[in-house]
Scaffold this motif. Structure first.
Motif, mmCIF file in Angstrom:
data_model
loop_
_atom_site.group_PDB
_atom_site.id
_atom_site.type_symbol
_atom_site.label_atom_id
_atom_site.label_comp_id
_atom_site.label_asym_id
_atom_site.label_seq_id
_atom_site.Cartn_x
_atom_site.Cartn_y
_atom_site.Cartn_z
ATOM 1 N N VAL A 95 0.842 -1.202 0.000
ATOM 2 C CA VAL A 95 0.000 0.000 0.000
ATOM 3 C C VAL A 95 0.874 1.248 0.000
ATOM 4 C CG1 VAL A 95 -1.690 1.331 1.313
ATOM 5 C CG2 VAL A 95 -1.933 -1.153 1.117
ATOM 6 N N GLN A 96 1.941 1.234 0.782
ATOM 7 C CA GLN A 96 2.844 2.381 0.827
ATOM 8 C C GLN A 96 3.503 2.614 -0.524
ATOM 9 O OE1 GLN A 96 5.287 2.895 4.503
ATOM 10 N NE2 GLN A 96 4.410 0.929 5.119
ATOM 11 N N LEU A 97 3.890 1.546 -1.188
ATOM 12 C CA LEU A 97 4.516 1.679 -2.508
ATOM 13 C C LEU A 97 3.534 2.259 -3.519
ATOM 14 C CD1 LEU A 97 6.537 -1.665 -2.706
ATOM 15 C CD2 LEU A 97 7.443 0.653 -2.365
ATOM 16 N N ILE A 98 2.276 1.813 -3.453
ATOM 17 C CA ILE A 98 1.252 2.352 -4.347
ATOM 18 C C ILE A 98 1.047 3.839 -4.069
ATOM 19 C CG2 ILE A 98 -1.203 2.289 -4.926
ATOM 20 C CD1 ILE A 98 -1.099 -0.758 -4.459
ATOM 21 N N GLN A 99 1.016 4.207 -2.797
ATOM 22 C CA GLN A 99 0.850 5.615 -2.428
ATOM 23 C C GLN A 99 2.009 6.459 -2.969
ATOM 24 O OE1 GLN A 99 0.547 5.107 1.824
ATOM 25 N NE2 GLN A 99 -1.693 5.259 1.809
ATOM 26 N N ILE A 100 3.213 5.922 -2.907
ATOM 27 C CA ILE A 100 4.374 6.659 -3.417
ATOM 28 C C ILE A 100 4.274 6.842 -4.930
ATOM 29 C CG2 ILE A 100 6.863 6.445 -3.845
ATOM 30 C CD1 ILE A 100 7.120 5.311 -0.999
ATOM 31 N N VAL A 101 3.859 5.801 -5.646
ATOM 32 C CA VAL A 101 3.708 5.911 -7.102
ATOM 33 C C VAL A 101 2.623 6.937 -7.443
ATOM 34 C CG1 VAL A 101 3.019 4.690 -9.202
ATOM 35 C CG2 VAL A 101 4.563 3.592 -7.568
ATOM 36 N N VAL A 102 1.508 6.887 -6.719
ATOM 37 C CA VAL A 102 0.438 7.879 -6.922
ATOM 38 C C VAL A 102 0.970 9.283 -6.672
ATOM 39 C CG1 VAL A 102 -1.749 8.743 -6.006
ATOM 40 C CG2 VAL A 102 -1.462 6.296 -6.433
#
Length: 259
Positions: A95-102
């Motif tokens: 989830v954190q990685l997705i948030q960073i990409v977003v």
């Protein structure tokens, strides 16, 4: 678990770690030997074309970082969520990685349109954005050399919006903001070093941004700091080739103008 846990808060780390990382990473570039065989411009070009001395650049960056730290501190204060245990449960790593990409896409989007408008509006360019372009030959320490208002609108607000909309925690933001700072410094370093991971992973890199600082490319390659998507979609991408310069080093050479 992070190494600063129990010593300082995530919010304090998110406020000051990017500033420390900026000076450490840019300082490494500044202290490197000449490396003329990897430069995109000769040292003579840097001395002749740049319109502002290094001490003024350092003062300008420090002023921007003062504003940046103030806004970040207020943002973290406003979004802090007190808990009975004193610590916030962090989301799963994925989830954190997705948030960073977003957040990367959000920052790129904000900076592309603000950056482009500052070039197209003659008043804003003349009185605000032109300060950054006094460094015709970019170098690492000058990555955040901007007019204070541009630093606030382009970088600081762009970071705040990315943080708020992506929904990341203060702890995740430490990694995102430090990564964004490192990428921005690298894009301005003026060196095409072998094995640079950013040159491998990102089409938007040191040579890409160097084109934007050239006279013929100043109305192209607005995208920063991560992707080139908006330039390509909206016709502001300037294709270029990286060629060996006769006197040593490389040159990012414009191929043709897009329409």
């Amino acid at each position: 678990m992070v190494f600063w846990e129990g010593y300082i808060s995530d919010e304090l780390m998110g406020t000051f770690a990017p500033i420390v990382v900026y000076w450490l990473y840019a300082g490494v570039y500044q202290l490197l030997p000449s490396l003329d065989q990897y430069r995109l411009h000769t040292r003579k070009e840097e001395e002749q074309k740049n319109l502002v001395p290094l001490p003024s650049v350092i003062k300008g960056v420090l002023l921007q970082q003062l504003v940046q730290a103030t806004v970040a501190g207020l943002m973290f204060l406003a979004t802090a969520k007190p808990t009975s245990t004193g610590s916030i449960t962090q989301p799963p790593l994925l989830v954190q990685l997705i948030q960073i990409v977003v957040a990367m896409f959000l920052m790129d989007t904000w900076q592309y349109f603000i950056h482009r408008y500052m070039h197209q509006n003659k008043f804003l360019y003349r009185h605000i954005h032109s300060q950054h372009h006094r460094l015709v030959v970019p170098y690492a320490i000058g990555a955040l050399y901007n007019h204070p208002l541009e630093g606030l609108l382009l970088d600081t607000f762009g970071g705040a919006i990315s943080f708020l909309i992506s929904g990341m925690t203060a702890r995740t933001s430490v990694f995102f903001f430090c990564f964004a700072v490192i990428k921005t410094v690298d894009d301005h370093c003026g060196l095409w070093l072998p094995g640079n991971i950013f040159h491998v992973l990102f089409q938007n890199n040191t040579a890409y941004h160097d084109i934007h600082h050239q006279l013929q490319g100043t109305k192209y390659n607005y995208s920063q700091p991560f992707f080139s998507i908006w330039d390509r979609l909206l016709g502001t991408y300037m294709p270029f080739s990286l060629v060996n310069r006769q006197e040593g080093g490389f040159e990012a050479r414009i191929l043709k103008k897009t329409t």
